[in-house]
Motif scaffolding. Sequence first.
Motif, PDB file in Angstrom:
ATOM      1  N   HIS A 154     -12.799  -2.687 -10.018  1.00 11.61           N
ATOM      2  CA  HIS A 154     -13.963  -3.561  -9.899  1.00 11.61           C
ATOM      3  C   HIS A 154     -14.789  -3.455 -11.172  1.00 11.61           C
ATOM      4  N   ASP A 162       0.814  -1.220   0.000  1.00 19.89           N
ATOM      5  CA  ASP A 162       0.000   0.000   0.000  1.00 19.89           C
ATOM      6  C   ASP A 162       0.848   1.271   0.000  1.00 19.89           C
ATOM      7  N   SER A 213      -5.214 -12.052  -2.892  1.00 18.42           N
ATOM      8  CA  SER A 213      -6.576 -11.656  -3.276  1.00 18.42           C
ATOM      9  C   SER A 213      -7.165 -12.707  -4.216  1.00 18.42           C
ATOM     10  N   SER A 261      -1.854  -4.756  -7.574  1.00 21.00           N
ATOM     11  CA  SER A 261      -1.770  -6.110  -8.124  1.00 21.00           C
ATOM     12  C   SER A 261      -1.081  -6.071  -9.486  1.00 21.00           C
ATOM     13  N   ASP A 272      -8.144   0.480  -6.670  1.00 18.02           N
ATOM     14  CA  ASP A 272      -8.856  -0.787  -6.702  1.00 18.02           C
ATOM     15  C   ASP A 272      -9.723  -0.831  -7.961  1.00 18.02           C
ATOM     16  N   ARG A 298      -7.175  -5.495  -6.358  1.00 21.11           N
ATOM     17  CA  ARG A 298      -6.828  -4.358  -5.529  1.00 21.11           C
ATOM     18  C   ARG A 298      -5.669  -3.572  -6.117  1.00 21.11           C
TER      19      ARG A 298
END
Length: 281
Positions: A143, A30, A277, A210, A141, A207
């Motif tokens: 999605h 992070d 993940s 990655s 992130d 996330r």
Amino acid sequence: MAFAVEPAISDLKSDYDRDGWCKIPHRFDDETVGLLRERIDSICGRRRPEVVYEKDGKTVRAVHGCHAFDDICAALVRHPQLVTLAEALLGGPVYVYQFKVNLKQAHEGAAWPWHQDFAFWREEDGMPRPDAVNIAVPLDDVHEGNGPLVVIPGSHTLGLLDLPAMTGEDEKNGWLQHVSADLTYTVTGARADSLAREHGKVLITGRAGSLHAFHPSIVHSSSNNLSADRRALLLITYNAVGNAPTNPTRPEFLVERDSTATTPGGDGRLRLVPDVSPSDG
């Protein structure tokens, strides 16, 4: 974290050769992602030739060539594990052909139509073969709702598809049309639908930090960002040293002229950790 363990590398190469993409079992932590995001956000706030905007002329769509003027981005492209991975997938020394960050701002980021990267690199730059690899690192992130990359596995084996007959007017549009929502080289929706029925398609989600690798000839796209979440995707293209383009005319921040092999170099600010993940798909 070492990609140098032979079984892991061989498994990744097997997946990559078969499907045209693979998920890397590590991610940047992070703090690393935060540092990269901070640098890219700063660059996006400047008026530079490398910064490309959406049709409104104010929303940043992409930034290019950041490794040439930012020390963190320069360190990233030399990260030992990334260079090792690219060399393993391509079978020899590599150099950085292209560096970019594609951004889809919340509620504003426009789609990328179905296309193949190698179409641009061969037709515009004279890259002889698709002996290159894209390493993708999301800085946010990703999605289903914020415009993830969508790939059609196995489509990289089919060669270049639906190349247009170029006209003088097309040539006048220049390199900006290669990075806009109205791409010069696209794969038709009908063709993509047919390929997806035959091969399936995969949404590349995950996330921030990655890692994925994908082939320059794989058919891929991404949708509009309809969500409240930005999607910034950092992409490093490594090219085989013996595959340098023969006629690079686009700006150097799009096409690197120096094909000297990239020398790996560690930087304590850029840290990889195991990625536990869920898998994509």
